[in-house]
Design an enzyme around this catalytic site. Sequence first.
Site, PDB file in Angstrom:
ATOM      1  N   LYS A 161       0.847  -1.196   0.000  1.00  0.00           N
ATOM      2  CA  LYS A 161       0.000   0.000   0.000  1.00  0.00           C
ATOM      3  C   LYS A 161       0.884   1.248   0.000  1.00  0.00           C
ATOM      4  O   LYS A 161       1.960   1.267   0.622  1.00  0.00           O
ATOM      5  CB  LYS A 161      -0.919  -0.007   1.224  1.00  0.00           C
ATOM      6  CG  LYS A 161      -2.003  -1.072   1.156  1.00  0.00           C
ATOM      7  CD  LYS A 161      -3.028  -0.791   0.053  1.00  0.00           C
ATOM      8  CE  LYS A 161      -4.205  -1.773   0.134  1.00  0.00           C
ATOM      9  NZ  LYS A 161      -5.187  -1.523  -0.942  1.00  0.00           N
ATOM     10  N   ASP A 188      -0.184  -0.410  -4.569  1.00  0.00           N
ATOM     11  CA  ASP A 188      -1.569   0.091  -4.632  1.00  0.00           C
ATOM     12  C   ASP A 188      -1.641   1.417  -3.890  1.00  0.00           C
ATOM     13  O   ASP A 188      -1.490   1.470  -2.676  1.00  0.00           O
ATOM     14  CB  ASP A 188      -2.522  -0.924  -3.995  1.00  0.00           C
ATOM     15  CG  ASP A 188      -3.984  -0.499  -4.100  1.00  0.00           C
ATOM     16  OD1 ASP A 188      -4.264   0.582  -4.657  1.00  0.00           O
ATOM     17  OD2 ASP A 188      -4.849  -1.264  -3.626  1.00  0.00           O
ATOM     18  N   GLU A 214      -1.559   0.059  -8.867  1.00  0.00           N
ATOM     19  CA  GLU A 214      -3.018  -0.015  -8.790  1.00  0.00           C
ATOM     20  C   GLU A 214      -3.585   1.330  -8.335  1.00  0.00           C
ATOM     21  O   GLU A 214      -3.103   1.925  -7.370  1.00  0.00           O
ATOM     22  CB  GLU A 214      -3.371  -1.124  -7.787  1.00  0.00           C
ATOM     23  CG  GLU A 214      -4.844  -1.407  -7.661  1.00  0.00           C
ATOM     24  CD  GLU A 214      -5.094  -2.605  -6.735  1.00  0.00           C
ATOM     25  OE1 GLU A 214      -4.215  -3.501  -6.642  1.00  0.00           O
ATOM     26  OE2 GLU A 214      -6.151  -2.637  -6.103  1.00  0.00           O
ATOM     27  N   ASP A 239      -8.747   0.057  -9.869  1.00  0.00           N
ATOM     28  CA  ASP A 239      -9.550  -0.606  -8.831  1.00  0.00           C
ATOM     29  C   ASP A 239     -10.801   0.236  -8.575  1.00  0.00           C
ATOM     30  O   ASP A 239     -11.865  -0.048  -9.123  1.00  0.00           O
ATOM     31  CB  ASP A 239      -8.710  -0.811  -7.565  1.00  0.00           C
ATOM     32  CG  ASP A 239      -9.500  -1.461  -6.431  1.00  0.00           C
ATOM     33  OD1 ASP A 239     -10.673  -1.796  -6.637  1.00  0.00           O
ATOM     34  OD2 ASP A 239      -8.948  -1.623  -5.320  1.00  0.00           O
ATOM     35  N   LYS A 263     -13.569  -6.685  -7.954  1.00  0.00           N
ATOM     36  CA  LYS A 263     -13.936  -7.125  -6.602  1.00  0.00           C
ATOM     37  C   LYS A 263     -15.418  -7.471  -6.590  1.00  0.00           C
ATOM     38  O   LYS A 263     -16.245  -6.670  -7.046  1.00  0.00           O
ATOM     39  CB  LYS A 263     -13.652  -6.027  -5.572  1.00  0.00           C
ATOM     40  CG  LYS A 263     -12.159  -5.787  -5.335  1.00  0.00           C
ATOM     41  CD  LYS A 263     -11.942  -4.675  -4.331  1.00  0.00           C
ATOM     42  CE  LYS A 263     -10.449  -4.455  -4.107  1.00  0.00           C
ATOM     43  NZ  LYS A 263     -10.199  -3.179  -3.398  1.00  0.00           N
TER      44      LYS A 263
HETATM   45 MG    MG Z   1      -6.928  -1.512  -4.455  1.00  0.00          MG
END
Ligand code: MG
Length: 354
Positions: A161, A188, A214, A239, A263
Site C-alpha cells: 500500500k 496500490d 493499482e 480498482d 472485486k
Molecule cells: Mg486496491
Amino acid sequence: MRIAAVTARRVAVPLTEPFEVSLGVIDTADTVFVRLETDTGLIGYGEGAATPFVTGETAQTVLGAIELFKPALLGASPYAVEPLHRAMDRLLVGNGSAKAAVDLALYDLLAKAAGLPLYRYLGGTDGVVETDMTIGLMAPAAMAARAGELVAAGYRQIKVKAGACDDQDRQAIRLIREAAPQAHLKVDANQGWNPAQALALLHYYTGFGVESVEQPVPYWDRDGLAWLRARSPIPVMADESCFTPHDAAALVRHQAVDQINIKLMKCGGIYPALQINAVAQAAGVSCMVGCMLESRLSIAAGMHLVAATANIVQADLDSFNDFDDSSLVTGEWRFTPPCLDLGEAPGIGLEPVF
Ligand code: MG
C-alpha cells in the site's frame, strides 16, 4: 427449485491489527451473511462485506438492501441469475456488496445443485489458486519487516500500500525490496496521487522491480489515468475506477488501463464480474480478483472465479489473514501459503454459522 426463504445475519469481527490504506483505517470486519433456502431443501450462502469509503455501503445498508430484495427473490428460480440481477438493479442502484451477497448465494446454490465445486460449475478445471498478500501503510521499517515475514511464510507476491506520503512510499519500497529480494512486488496507491506525482514515483519504483501500480489517481480521473498509462514505465491497474461492466468498457475505450482489479463487493458478485472480465479480455486487458475485508466465504468465492477464468491472472484474496473468522465460517479450508486448494466440495465449499 424455488427460493423459499431469505435470511441475513450481520457479524462484526475485530481485526488482528488495524489496516490502513490512503483512504482510511479499518479496524473491524463488518460483514453480512445471506442464506437462501430453496423448496428442495438446498441452501446457498453469500456474503456482503461493507466498505463505506469504497462502495458507500455499511453493514446496516446491506441488511436494508437484502430486505428490499427479498420480495423479488422469494419464489424465484435461483437459475434466473440475470433476471434477478436486473430486478435488484431496478430496486436499488449501486450497492454492489449487498448484491454480491445474493449473487454468491445463487451461485453457491447452482453449483451445489449441479454437484460441482463452483469453479468447475463456471467452467474451470484447476482448483488451486495462488494469492498475494498485502502490506498496509505502516512505518517503512515495519512494512519491510512484514515483507520478510511473508516471504518466510511462503508468499511469492506482495502488494504494497502507498499513497499517503511520497518520501515514505519511496523508503518503504526500498526497504521492502531489501527484505524480499525475490518477491514479485506491486503497489496500490488507493487514489493517493495526482498523475504527475504518480509518474515520478513510478519511475522510482521501476528501479525496485515493481511490476504494476493499482489505482494511482482518484477514481473519477479517467483522463488522468489514461495520461499516466500512456507514459508509465509499468502496467497501470484500475480498482476504485472500475465498479461495473460499464466502467470497464469506458476504461478500455479511454485506453486508461492495462489491468483491472475486479472485486465481488464492488460489482455485485460473480455474474457482473464475468461481464467485466469479458469486456477486459476482449480489449487485451488482464484482470485480478481483489477483496475487501471479507471472511473466507467470499474469499473462497473469489478464488473460484479466478480458477474458472484464463484472463483473471492474479488473485489478491488475502483478507482472511487479518482476522480470525473460525467461529463464523465452517468447512474445509486447504490453504498452504501461497495457494488455496478449492477441492471438490460442491458450491463455494464453506458455510457461515447462522
Ligand atoms: Mg486496491
